[in-house]
Design a protein around this motif. Structure first.
Motif, mmCIF file in Angstrom:
data_model
loop_
_atom_site.group_PDB
_atom_site.id
_atom_site.type_symbol
_atom_site.label_atom_id
_atom_site.label_comp_id
_atom_site.label_asym_id
_atom_site.label_seq_id
_atom_site.Cartn_x
_atom_site.Cartn_y
_atom_site.Cartn_z
ATOM 1 N N VAL A 1 28.243 30.694 -61.861
ATOM 2 C CA VAL A 1 29.660 30.331 -61.954
ATOM 3 C C VAL A 1 29.833 28.989 -62.638
ATOM 4 N N VAL A 2 29.011 27.992 -62.246
ATOM 5 C CA VAL A 2 29.213 26.627 -62.774
ATOM 6 C C VAL A 2 28.768 26.482 -64.221
ATOM 7 N N THR A 3 28.212 27.542 -64.816
ATOM 8 C CA THR A 3 27.911 27.530 -66.248
ATOM 9 C C THR A 3 28.754 28.559 -66.998
ATOM 10 N N GLY B 1 29.217 16.386 -52.189
ATOM 11 C CA GLY B 1 30.351 16.782 -53.009
ATOM 12 C C GLY B 1 31.187 17.897 -52.421
ATOM 13 N N ARG B 2 31.407 18.942 -53.220
ATOM 14 C CA ARG B 2 32.190 20.111 -52.800
ATOM 15 C C ARG B 2 31.223 21.287 -52.627
ATOM 16 N N PRO B 3 30.609 21.359 -51.469
ATOM 17 C CA PRO B 3 29.541 22.339 -51.290
ATOM 18 C C PRO B 3 30.051 23.706 -50.840
ATOM 19 N N PHE B 4 29.205 24.698 -51.077
ATOM 20 C CA PHE B 4 29.411 26.050 -50.559
ATOM 21 C C PHE B 4 28.212 26.382 -49.690
ATOM 22 N N LEU B 5 28.455 27.025 -48.550
ATOM 23 C CA LEU B 5 27.398 27.290 -47.591
ATOM 24 C C LEU B 5 27.681 28.580 -46.855
ATOM 25 N N THR B 6 26.660 29.077 -46.172
ATOM 26 C CA THR B 6 26.825 30.289 -45.370
ATOM 27 C C THR B 6 26.386 30.007 -43.938
ATOM 28 N N PRO B 7 26.778 30.847 -43.010
ATOM 29 C CA PRO B 7 26.259 30.720 -41.647
ATOM 30 C C PRO B 7 24.738 30.872 -41.636
ATOM 31 N N PRO B 8 24.081 30.426 -40.579
ATOM 32 C CA PRO B 8 22.630 30.630 -40.461
ATOM 33 C C PRO B 8 22.316 32.103 -40.249
ATOM 34 N N GLY B 9 21.071 32.461 -40.520
ATOM 35 C CA GLY B 9 20.614 33.800 -40.175
ATOM 36 C C GLY B 9 20.728 34.845 -41.257
ATOM 37 N N GLY C 1 41.732 19.886 -64.238
ATOM 38 C CA GLY C 1 41.285 18.539 -63.903
ATOM 39 C C GLY C 1 40.211 18.504 -62.839
ATOM 40 N N LEU C 2 39.467 19.609 -62.682
ATOM 41 C CA LEU C 2 38.404 19.676 -61.690
ATOM 42 C C LEU C 2 37.065 19.358 -62.355
ATOM 43 N N ASP C 3 36.443 18.267 -61.940
ATOM 44 C CA ASP C 3 35.132 17.914 -62.485
ATOM 45 C C ASP C 3 34.096 18.940 -62.064
ATOM 46 N N VAL C 4 33.196 19.262 -62.971
ATOM 47 C CA VAL C 4 32.084 20.158 -62.654
ATOM 48 C C VAL C 4 30.794 19.380 -62.881
ATOM 49 N N ILE C 5 30.196 18.929 -61.773
ATOM 50 C CA ILE C 5 28.926 18.191 -61.805
ATOM 51 C C ILE C 5 28.031 18.883 -60.779
ATOM 52 N N PRO C 6 27.441 20.033 -61.137
ATOM 53 C CA PRO C 6 26.793 20.889 -60.132
ATOM 54 C C PRO C 6 25.500 20.323 -59.567
ATOM 55 N N VAL C 7 25.285 20.641 -58.309
ATOM 56 C CA VAL C 7 24.032 20.338 -57.610
ATOM 57 C C VAL C 7 23.622 21.632 -56.919
ATOM 58 N N LYS D 1 20.900 23.916 -40.381
ATOM 59 C CA LYS D 1 20.601 25.349 -40.277
ATOM 60 C C LYS D 1 21.561 26.220 -41.073
ATOM 61 N N PHE D 2 22.620 25.614 -41.607
ATOM 62 C CA PHE D 2 23.424 26.356 -42.563
ATOM 63 C C PHE D 2 22.570 26.615 -43.807
ATOM 64 N N HIS D 3 22.906 27.658 -44.550
ATOM 65 C CA HIS D 3 22.266 27.904 -45.838
ATOM 66 C C HIS D 3 23.180 27.324 -46.912
ATOM 67 N N TRP D 4 22.755 26.247 -47.558
ATOM 68 C CA TRP D 4 23.554 25.548 -48.545
ATOM 69 C C TRP D 4 23.342 26.204 -49.904
ATOM 70 N N LEU D 5 24.417 26.726 -50.481
ATOM 71 C CA LEU D 5 24.322 27.485 -51.730
ATOM 72 C C LEU D 5 24.353 26.594 -52.955
ATOM 73 N N GLY D 6 25.005 25.453 -52.852
ATOM 74 C CA GLY D 6 25.140 24.544 -53.977
ATOM 75 C C GLY D 6 26.480 23.851 -53.917
ATOM 76 N N SER D 7 26.717 22.977 -54.875
ATOM 77 C CA SER D 7 27.968 22.233 -54.959
ATOM 78 C C SER D 7 28.453 22.251 -56.390
ATOM 79 N N THR D 8 29.752 22.405 -56.566
ATOM 80 C CA THR D 8 30.299 22.418 -57.919
ATOM 81 C C THR D 8 30.515 21.012 -58.446
ATOM 82 N N SER D 9 30.585 20.033 -57.551
ATOM 83 C CA SER D 9 30.863 18.675 -58.016
ATOM 84 C C SER D 9 30.406 17.654 -56.992
ATOM 85 N N SER D 10 29.720 16.631 -57.442
ATOM 86 C CA SER D 10 29.345 15.495 -56.612
ATOM 87 C C SER D 10 30.176 14.310 -57.079
ATOM 88 N N ASN D 11 31.022 13.784 -56.197
ATOM 89 C CA ASN D 11 32.035 12.841 -56.624
ATOM 90 C C ASN D 11 32.249 11.771 -55.576
#
Length: 361
Positions: A294-296, A270-278, A308-314, A123-133
């Motif tokens: 941001v990731v582009t 990976g390293r996801p960003f998310l928001t509270p529900p609602g 040294g931070l990998d950027v493999i966005p999802v 139920k979180f709103h998943w915004l995306g991830s900057t890296s899947s590792n």
């Protein structure tokens, strides 16, 4: 269980899903963020890979949000990342002024444990991830341990931050499914403390450090051979570390392999960003669009490379699907996986099993 997406498949879907989801027009939220401040909750202490990534995103995110809000960081480590997840779900404002970036161990914790969980990850709103590792399991080279097979013959002390964290989860599952003999000291507050304990000789290894964080925080360990990578966690081997076996490679039958893959699936998040529900749909769309930008961003990519931070966005919809599939794992698989998490292999740091402290080599 629904088919789990492999990293390449999910990355392939990432660009197509957002175009086909029929998301609301972010223009409806254009004026909301003017003169606002966004608080970014980070589920680890300061200075680690997740925190460094969060601070870099926080510098570039305002430029891609209409109104250019301030973004501030609030570190909230504890309870295997469950503390931050509970806060975001129950206490944080549900208007888009609070977002989080969490190590996704809390998703599996909900599926397989539930204790202390006051959230529904789906139920979180998943915004995306900057890296899947992929994640790692490694030991201090001075121990002489060379492989997972060696840990099936002798005990190895592993530092951990909490029972629900990857630092404890992976060794526990490996003990129960593969027959390894890890002993787990779970009294450390942060992963940085585990690293220091390993250098001091208090513990002999650790798990749950993804390749990206390892290279950023302790790349010298890899270059100098101070640590020995004995396994990695993911659905496919990392292209840079193809010689390091997956934990699922050691499974002795299909049933065990299915369980090991379940414990490996959330690494894809990976390293996801998310928001509270609602949140209003237009605000979710705006934040997803901003993170995609941001990731582009050339400045972001240049700084990430320097750090040294990998950027493999999802993107957000792809991660949302992975999380929903995990949360709805069939009960039969969950029961087997729960059994694999049961452990009597925790050690009191004060007991004589703890190695004598040694200077770092």
């Amino acid at each position: 269980m629904k088919a789990l997406l492999t990293a390449p498949l999910m990355l392939g879907l990432a660009m197509s899903l957002s175009a086909s989801m029929g998301l609301p027009d972010p223009a409806m939220a254009q004026d909301f963020y003017k003169d606002k401040t966004i608080e970014m909750i980070v589920s680890t202490g300061a200075g680690g890979g997740l925190d460094n990534n969060a601070r870099l995103v926080a510098r570039y995110l305002p430029a891609h949000i209409p109104g250019k809000p301030n973004v501030i960081i609030r570190n909230m480590p504890g309870a295997g990342h469950v503390r931050a997840a509970n806060y975001l779900f129950n206490q944080a404002p549900k208007d888009g002024t609070t977002i989080g970036t969490l190590i996704p161990a809390f998703v599996l914790a909900q599926v397989l444990d539930g204790k202390g969980m006051q959230f529904d990850a789906a139920k979180f709103h998943w915004l995306g991830s900057t890296s899947s590792n992929n994640s790692t399991v490694y030991v201090w080279s001075a121990t002489g341990v060379q492989s997972v097979e060696d840990v099936m013959k002798r005990s190895v002390l592993m530092g951990a931050t909490g029972v629900g964290s990857y630092t404890a989860l992976y060794p526990t599952v490996m003990n129960n499914i593969l027959g390894t003999k890890f002993k787990i000291i779970a009294g450390y507050q942060t992963s940085a403390e585990v690293n220091l304990a390993m250098e001091r000789g208090e513990v002999e290894g650790r798990a749950g450090n993804n390749f990206n964080s390892l290279k950023v925080e302790n790349g010298e360990w890899l270059r100098s051979g101070k640590i020995r990578l004995i396994a990695q966690v993911g659905l496919e081997r990392d292209p840079e570390f193809k010689s390091v076996p997956l934990i699922s490679d050691f499974a002795r039958n299909d049933s065990d392999r299915e369980i090991m893959k379940l414990f490996s699936a959330d690494v894809v998040i990976g390293r996801p960003f998310l928001t509270p529900p609602g949140l209003p749909a237009d605000r979710i769309a705006l934040l997803r669009k901003a993170l995609d930008a941001v990731v582009t961003d050339k400045g972001f990519l240049a700084e990430a490379q320097t750090a040294g931070l990998d950027v493999i966005p999802v993107n957000g919809p792809a991660i949302q699907k992975v999380v929903e599939d995990l949360v709805h794992t069939p009960a039969a698989i969950i029961e087997k996986a729960k059994a694999a998490m049961q452990s009597k292999d925790y050690v009191d740091p004060g007991k004589s099993e703890t190695p004598e402290k040694k200077p770092a080599k």
